[in-house]
Design a protein around this motif. Structure first.
Motif, PDB file in Angstrom:
ATOM      1  N   SER A  87       8.849  -6.390   9.789  1.00 27.30           N
ATOM      2  CA  SER A  87       9.270  -7.791   9.821  1.00 27.30           C
ATOM      3  C   SER A  87       8.185  -8.683  10.415  1.00 27.30           C
ATOM      4  CB  SER A  87      10.558  -7.934  10.633  1.00 27.30           C
ATOM      5  OG  SER A  87      10.366  -7.444  11.952  1.00 27.30           O
ATOM      6  N   HIS A  88       7.203  -8.092  11.098  1.00 28.40           N
ATOM      7  CA  HIS A  88       6.063  -8.861  11.609  1.00 28.40           C
ATOM      8  C   HIS A  88       5.083  -9.074  10.458  1.00 28.40           C
ATOM      9  CE1 HIS A  88       2.620 -10.116  13.998  1.00 28.40           C
ATOM     10  NE2 HIS A  88       3.407 -10.177  15.065  1.00 28.40           N
ATOM     11  N   PHE A  89       4.895 -10.325  10.064  1.00 28.30           N
ATOM     12  CA  PHE A  89       4.156 -10.598   8.825  1.00 28.30           C
ATOM     13  C   PHE A  89       2.702 -10.139   8.897  1.00 28.30           C
ATOM     14  CE2 PHE A  89       3.012 -14.222  11.354  1.00 28.30           C
ATOM     15  CZ  PHE A  89       1.763 -14.641  10.901  1.00 28.30           C
ATOM     16  N   GLN A  90       2.071 -10.180  10.104  1.00 25.18           N
ATOM     17  CA  GLN A  90       0.667  -9.759  10.196  1.00 25.18           C
ATOM     18  C   GLN A  90       0.520  -8.259   9.965  1.00 25.18           C
ATOM     19  OE1 GLN A  90      -0.374 -11.272  14.098  1.00 25.18           O
ATOM     20  NE2 GLN A  90      -1.446 -13.020  13.193  1.00 25.18           N
ATOM     21  N   VAL A  91       1.470  -7.483  10.454  1.00 26.37           N
ATOM     22  CA  VAL A  91       1.441  -6.033  10.228  1.00 26.37           C
ATOM     23  C   VAL A  91       1.625  -5.734   8.746  1.00 26.37           C
ATOM     24  CG1 VAL A  91       2.567  -3.836  10.759  1.00 26.37           C
ATOM     25  CG2 VAL A  91       2.296  -5.565  12.552  1.00 26.37           C
ATOM     26  N   ALA A  92       2.609  -6.390   8.114  1.00 32.44           N
ATOM     27  CA  ALA A  92       2.848  -6.160   6.679  1.00 32.44           C
ATOM     28  C   ALA A  92       1.646  -6.576   5.846  1.00 32.44           C
ATOM     29  CB  ALA A  92       4.096  -6.933   6.250  1.00 32.44           C
ATOM     30  N   GLU A  93       1.080  -7.729   6.152  1.00 38.43           N
ATOM     31  CA  GLU A  93      -0.095  -8.204   5.396  1.00 38.43           C
ATOM     32  C   GLU A  93      -1.256  -7.236   5.545  1.00 38.43           C
ATOM     33  OE1 GLU A  93      -1.262 -12.086   6.516  1.00 38.43           O
ATOM     34  OE2 GLU A  93       0.395 -13.089   5.493  1.00 38.43           O
ATOM     35  N   ARG A  94      -1.526  -6.801   6.800  1.00 34.62           N
ATOM     36  CA  ARG A  94      -2.693  -5.928   7.039  1.00 34.62           C
ATOM     37  C   ARG A  94      -2.537  -4.605   6.310  1.00 34.62           C
ATOM     38  NH1 ARG A  94      -6.637  -4.572   6.633  1.00 34.62           N
ATOM     39  NH2 ARG A  94      -8.490  -4.456   7.923  1.00 34.62           N
ATOM     40  N   ALA A  95      -1.313  -4.076   6.245  1.00 29.59           N
ATOM     41  CA  ALA A  95      -1.085  -2.827   5.516  1.00 29.59           C
ATOM     42  C   ALA A  95      -1.308  -3.024   4.012  1.00 29.59           C
ATOM     43  CB  ALA A  95       0.322  -2.315   5.783  1.00 29.59           C
ATOM     44  N   LEU A  96      -0.836  -4.145   3.483  1.00 30.46           N
ATOM     45  CA  LEU A  96      -0.985  -4.407   2.043  1.00 30.46           C
ATOM     46  C   LEU A  96      -2.428  -4.754   1.676  1.00 30.46           C
ATOM     47  CD1 LEU A  96       2.298  -6.449   1.696  1.00 30.46           C
ATOM     48  CD2 LEU A  96       1.819  -4.310   0.498  1.00 30.46           C
ATOM     49  N   PHE A  97      -3.221  -5.218   2.635  1.00 28.35           N
ATOM     50  CA  PHE A  97      -4.630  -5.528   2.387  1.00 28.35           C
ATOM     51  C   PHE A  97      -5.458  -4.271   2.085  1.00 28.35           C
ATOM     52  CE2 PHE A  97      -4.592  -9.814   4.661  1.00 28.35           C
ATOM     53  CZ  PHE A  97      -4.719 -10.508   3.472  1.00 28.35           C
ATOM     54  N   LEU A  98      -4.921  -3.082   2.404  1.00 29.86           N
ATOM     55  CA  LEU A  98      -5.672  -1.851   2.118  1.00 29.86           C
ATOM     56  C   LEU A  98      -5.991  -1.725   0.643  1.00 29.86           C
ATOM     57  CD1 LEU A  98      -3.734   0.690   4.391  1.00 29.86           C
ATOM     58  CD2 LEU A  98      -6.002  -0.264   4.802  1.00 29.86           C
ATOM     59  N   TRP A  99      -5.134  -2.297  -0.225  1.00 32.05           N
ATOM     60  CA  TRP A  99      -5.378  -2.215  -1.668  1.00 32.05           C
ATOM     61  C   TRP A  99      -6.499  -3.146  -2.127  1.00 32.05           C
ATOM     62  CZ3 TRP A  99      -0.977  -0.378   0.312  1.00 32.05           C
ATOM     63  CH2 TRP A  99      -0.406   0.742  -0.292  1.00 32.05           C
ATOM     64  N   ASN A 100      -6.991  -4.000  -1.239  1.00 33.42           N
ATOM     65  CA  ASN A 100      -8.137  -4.851  -1.586  1.00 33.42           C
ATOM     66  C   ASN A 100      -9.462  -4.117  -1.438  1.00 33.42           C
ATOM     67  OD1 ASN A 100      -6.374  -6.913  -2.074  1.00 33.42           O
ATOM     68  ND2 ASN A 100      -6.787  -8.029  -0.173  1.00 33.42           N
ATOM     69  N   ASN A 101      -9.421  -2.929  -0.829  1.00 33.95           N
ATOM     70  CA  ASN A 101     -10.626  -2.116  -0.679  1.00 33.95           C
ATOM     71  C   ASN A 101     -10.732  -1.180  -1.889  1.00 33.95           C
ATOM     72  OD1 ASN A 101     -12.246   0.306   0.182  1.00 33.95           O
ATOM     73  ND2 ASN A 101     -12.435  -0.900   2.057  1.00 33.95           N
ATOM     74  N   ASP A 102     -11.820  -1.291  -2.628  1.00 37.52           N
ATOM     75  CA  ASP A 102     -11.962  -0.542  -3.884  1.00 37.52           C
ATOM     76  C   ASP A 102     -11.926   0.962  -3.665  1.00 37.52           C
ATOM     77  OD1 ASP A 102     -12.125  -2.897  -5.277  1.00 37.52           O
ATOM     78  OD2 ASP A 102     -14.328  -2.972  -5.243  1.00 37.52           O
ATOM     79  N   HIS A 103     -12.607   1.438  -2.609  1.00 40.95           N
ATOM     80  CA  HIS A 103     -12.655   2.884  -2.363  1.00 40.95           C
ATOM     81  C   HIS A 103     -11.265   3.426  -2.031  1.00 40.95           C
ATOM     82  CE1 HIS A 103     -14.233   6.776  -1.126  1.00 40.95           C
ATOM     83  NE2 HIS A 103     -13.607   6.647   0.038  1.00 40.95           N
TER      84      HIS A 103
END
Length: 522
Positions: free
Chosen positions: A399-415
């Motif tokens: 429910s903490h938006f920064q935690v959710a965003e940071r986890a979903l940002f992993l898909w922005n890394n190509d490797h």
């Protein structure tokens, strides 16, 4: 008779020579060294008054220095010291006399004045400051190896002036939280303008080509290194910055002391992690270690791997990790880049210390996890992907938006995205419930949009697998709904029984089967 006669003869007094220790590294850049040189030069030229007026107490005990100095014993008292006047400059004496003059100036600088009262011994303090600046110039331009006597006096000057009891701020039972510590003003030592010249002198001495490591190691010994490392707990960041540079230079020059330096830093970490959780210099020590780890030869020795497991990974435990997390992340990623097989060990270590209630710390862990995964190869990734993505799934649905965003940002890394795609048949079923719940009702718009992007990646790469996961999620959701209806019906029936028997004081029997049906499904 002869034995009785010999016993009456006066025995020769044995002098115990104290060992001194040191180590160096190549951490400081040319720019930082230049800035220190400029600082010392400015102190020479026009900052005489500021250097002394801002000076504070520098009267610590000279640990292990057993050479008696009559000047020192009097300078610490309230009465003025014995005549303390400036000696001639090096330019004013013949070359043959310069070394003797250097030794005399060194001995003169072993006097420690009382800086608690800025009105005491002003002239003597200024003379000492000017003498220290002259010593820095002499060491920088020395021609010819330093002799045994000179080395002994140099280490004595450094020990007398630097090795002292550190002053600390009262914390009054405060909980040592990382953010609280960052907001506190550091204790800036008013004696720093005086101490800075001594640190510059030590740095020039260690880096001088005229310092023979084989000879100097007798004085820059284990005892010296221990006391130098104790100073890393100083609250003054300027002092810790100098210590970082000096210790790294010592590590680079005195190869014989390298194992001892690493072991001592390990011990500092152990005490910090498992006992005190209070130390001001963890970030600087980690910065030194990051450079040392970068120079490790391959294959890595077992002692280095044990250091990773026993010291670096447990450093994620203390509450004040924000103070040194950047340096810790760099050191750990250096290990993974050196030996990719350590990725599984590191990731499982992160999961072991993963924060439960601290969202800001969780965001830091996700950032570190991304850097580690970027250096992780498929075989190591496959070993730990199941527990890893269970945790990532929990973060995605946070429910903490920064935690959710940071986890979903992993898909922005190509490797990382490629690793996930290659193992999607294992990963997607684990995280699909979090994706679906986020897509339906996550309150934060950014997290909702990122979730839709991740869902689209999976649906484009493998539509069949995506549909399978969707059907399974819907089936599980249906079963959960049925279990919920049953629970509600059971509780309603229990309420009716309780109401019907409310008039009497009879005990209401509850069937064992009914109790079981009230338990939530796993």
């Amino acid at each position: 008779m002869i034995k009785n006669f010999l016993n009456k003869l006066p025995k020769k007094q044995v002098k115990s020579a104290e060992s001194r220790d040191g180590g160096s590294s190549a951490l400081s850049s040319n720019a930082s060294t230049t800035s220190r040189i400029n600082s010392a030069s400015s102190a020479r030229s026009g900052n005489v008054n500021s250097l002394e007026n801002n000076s504070t107490q520098n009267s610590g005990v000279n640990h292990g220095n057993k050479l008696h100095d009559p000047l020192r014993s009097k300078a610490n008292g309230s009465s003025p010291p014995v005549p303390y006047e400036a000696l001639p400059g090096f330019r004013d004496v013949p070359s043959a006399e310069k070394q003797n003059l250097f030794i005399r100036k060194l001995s003169m600088c072993c006097v420690v004045f009382d800086f608690t009262d800025p009105t005491k011994h002003l002239n003597e303090k200024d003379v000492k400051r000017q003498t220290l600046v002259e010593l820095v110039d002499y060491v920088s331009s020395a021609n010819g190896k330093f002799s045994d006597v000179v080395l002994q006096e140099i280490v004595r000057v450094v020990s007398t002036n630097l090795f002292r009891t550190l002053s600390t701020q009262p914390r009054e039972n405060k909980v040592l939280e990382g953010l609280d510590v960052e907001e506190e003003e550091p204790l800036m030592d008013p004696a720093w303008p005086h101490l800075q010249i001594v640190y510059e002198f030590l740095l020039r001495f260690v880096t001088s080509p005229e310092t023979d490591a084989k000879l100097a190691k007798r004085y820059v010994d284990h005892s010296f290194i221990l006391r130098l490392l104790d100073l890393f707990d100083s609250e003054d960041p300027r002092e810790r910055e100098y210590l970082k540079t000096v210790l790294h230079r010592i590590y680079g020059k005195f190869m014989v002391h390298r194992p001892f330096i690493r072991k001592t830093i390990n011990n500092i970490f152990y005490r910090f992690i498992f006992e005190t959780e209070k130390h001001n210099g963890i970030a600087e020590l980690l910065e030194i270690l990051g450079s040392i780890i970068n120079g490790f030869a391959l294959p890595l020795k077992e002692e280095h791997k044990l250091f990773l497991v026993r010291a670096l990974i447990p450093l994620h435990k203390p509450k004040c990790i924000p103070m040194y997390h950047q340096q810790l992340t760099y050191s750990i990623t250096q290990f993974v880049e050196k030996d990719c097989k350590l990725a599984d060990t590191v990731i499982r270590g992160l999961l072991k210390y993963w924060p439960i209630t601290n969202s800001s710390k969780e965001v830091m862990f996700l950032g570190e996890l991304e850097e580690v995964l970027e250096a992780t190869q498929p075989p190591e990734f496959q070993r730990c992907m199941v527990p890893l993505f269970r945790q990532i799934g929990r973060c995605m649905s946070s429910s903490h938006f920064q935690v959710a965003e940071r986890a979903l940002f992993l898909w922005n890394n190509d490797h990382i995205e490629n690793l996930i795609k290659q193992n999607r048949r294992v990963i997607l079923p684990i995280i699909f419930p979090a994706l679906e719940k986020n897509a339906r009702n996550h309150w934060n718009q950014a997290a909702h949009s990122l979730t839709l992007n991740v869902r689209k990646i999976f649906s484009d790469v493998d539509p069949e697998l995506f549909e399978e996961c969707l059907l399974k999620f819907q089936e599980d959701e249906g079963r959960d709904e049925e279990a919920k209806v049953k629970r509600e019906a059971t509780w309603k029936r229990l309420e009716e029984i309780a109401i019907s028997n409310g008039a009497s004081n009879e005990t209401v029997p509850i069937p064992y089967k009914a109790v079981l049906t009230t338990r939530p499904s796993s």
